[in-house]
Design an enzyme around this catalytic site. Structure first.
Site, PDB file in Angstrom:
ATOM      1  N   SER A 131      -7.411  10.462 -24.652  1.00 48.76           N
ATOM      2  CA  SER A 131      -6.734   9.158 -23.847  1.00 48.76           C
ATOM      3  C   SER A 131      -7.447   8.593 -22.906  1.00 48.76           C
ATOM      4  O   SER A 131      -8.622   8.361 -23.246  1.00 48.76           O
ATOM      5  CB  SER A 131      -5.280   9.708 -23.389  1.00 48.76           C
ATOM      6  OG  SER A 131      -4.422   8.614 -22.808  1.00 48.76           O
ATOM      7  N   ASP A 191       1.184   5.666 -31.870  1.00 53.13           N
ATOM      8  CA  ASP A 191       1.108   5.947 -30.415  1.00 53.13           C
ATOM      9  C   ASP A 191       1.595   4.746 -29.815  1.00 53.13           C
ATOM     10  O   ASP A 191       1.384   3.487 -30.107  1.00 53.13           O
ATOM     11  CB  ASP A 191      -0.477   6.067 -30.392  1.00 53.13           C
ATOM     12  CG  ASP A 191      -0.791   6.627 -28.604  1.00 53.13           C
ATOM     13  OD1 ASP A 191      -0.013   6.417 -28.039  1.00 53.13           O
ATOM     14  OD2 ASP A 191      -2.200   7.005 -28.501  1.00 53.13           O
ATOM     15  N   HIS A 251       0.981  10.064 -29.249  1.00 53.62           N
ATOM     16  CA  HIS A 251      -0.216  10.035 -28.567  1.00 53.62           C
ATOM     17  C   HIS A 251      -0.967  11.461 -28.447  1.00 53.62           C
ATOM     18  O   HIS A 251      -2.197  11.566 -28.437  1.00 53.62           O
ATOM     19  CB  HIS A 251       0.201   9.504 -27.089  1.00 53.62           C
ATOM     20  CG  HIS A 251      -1.151   9.284 -26.116  1.00 53.62           C
ATOM     21  ND1 HIS A 251      -1.924   8.317 -26.420  1.00 53.62           N
ATOM     22  CD2 HIS A 251      -1.447   9.945 -25.104  1.00 53.62           C
ATOM     23  CE1 HIS A 251      -2.832   8.701 -25.434  1.00 53.62           C
ATOM     24  NE2 HIS A 251      -2.376   9.453 -24.539  1.00 53.62           N
TER      25      HIS A 251
END
Length: 320
Positions: free
Chosen positions: A140, A254, A284
């Site tokens: 991320s 996501d 995610h």
């Protein structure tokens, strides 16, 4: 060069407890060694180092620097470290400044490249101790930092692994307008973090543990969001400058970051260096997804690493 500092048992212990609570999977196979490293501005970051079993690996087959995502902390990656150590790799992760048990104002970035600079200092200390180029693994926000680090050629890396990297965000115009106002008037003002834990994983236990984790941050500032906005644009512009083999692991469903950013970055990276595995239904946190998807992700990572764990390149000194 910054060197590891003496442990802070209280903060490290809290971080490990939170990490154990949030990380899915089997019992801990490799215990982390906590330490602290002081950055040039005096901020101390909490580090965790995991080593492979010396009974199986007389010497590590390589090293990994792991960079976690926004608002979380490195203690949530025990199960990832176990997999990496099981492949013969030693692992070092750190809580980003303002995150977890590290120092620094909560969720504040003094300038857009501060996280990149911190990673360079962590890298330099690791290179000094291990004398080999590390693999960078980022999730991320950590994926954005790792992608920027590699494509800007801040330091040479052995390989790059990106998990749901934040290479694009879905930001509505009203949100961007508010961001510009806050960036001008109150860049350090903490406002509610918009991440919805329900969109992290299909596993209810992961969602519940994330919400209960005392080290997960619930706010964000305009200064941190600005580091995203600038960093994403620069990473996309620099994708063709990638010099190391890259694996991208992307959840197609996501809702925290826009997976289209991963597609764009991948398409512009050198064709002979890039590999990607796309999980159409993945949320995610693909390392924390419900089974059987989590196992598929780990198998893909393990397979790719095994194919790339040739003798590592001799470490080159970082540029002055």
């Amino acid at each position: 060069m910054a060197q590891p500092m003496t442990d802070d048992p209280a903060s490290a212990g809290a971080a490990e407890a939170a990490g154990t609570a949030t990380a899915p999977g089997p019992a801990i196979a490799h215990a982390p060694v906590p330490s602290r490293q002081r950055m040039r501005d005096g901020t101390e970051l909490l580090l965790r180092t995991w080593l492979p079993d010396p009974g199986r690996f007389a010497e590590p087959l390589g090293s990994v620097l792991l960079v976690h995502g926004l608002a979380e902390h490195a203690g949530r990656y025990q199960h990832v470290a176990d997999l990496l150590c099981g492949s013969g790799l030693r692992v070092r992760a750190f809580d980003l400044r303002g995150h977890g048990a590290s120092g620094g104002a909560r969720m504040v970035a003094d300038h857009p490249d501060i996280y990149l600079e911190d990673l360079a200092e962590i890298y330099d200390a690791a290179l000094h101790g291990w004398n080999e180029l590390p693999i960078l693994l980022g999730h991320s926000m950590g994926g954005l930092i790792a992608a920027r680090f590699a494509t800007a050629r801040v330091r040479p890396v052995r390989a790059l692994v990106l998990s749901s990297p934040a290479l694009a965000l879905r930001l509505a115009q009203p949100v961007l307008a508010l961001h510009r106002v806050l960036l001008t008037l109150a860049p350090r003002l903490r406002v509610p973090n918009p991440i919805d834990a329900r969109h992290l994983s299909h596993d209810p236990a992961v969602v519940a543990a994330y919400r209960a984790d005392p080290l997960v941050q619930t706010t964000i500032t305009a200064s941190v969001l600005e580091s995203f906005i600038r960093g994403m644009a620069q990473a996309q512009a620099d994708a063709a400058r990638l010099e190391a083999p890259m694996l991208m692991l992307v959840g197609g469903a996501d809702r925290v970051v826009d997976p289209a950013g991963s597609r764009s970055f991948f398409d512009n990276a050198p064709a002979d260096l890039r590999d990607e595995v796309w999980y159409p239904h993945g949320y995610h946190e693909i390392f924390n997804e419900a089974q059987p998807l989590r196992g598929e992700v780990f198998a893909a990572l393990s397979d790719w690493l095994q194919r790339h764990l040739q003798p590592s390149a001799t470490a080159r000194p970082p540029p002055a």
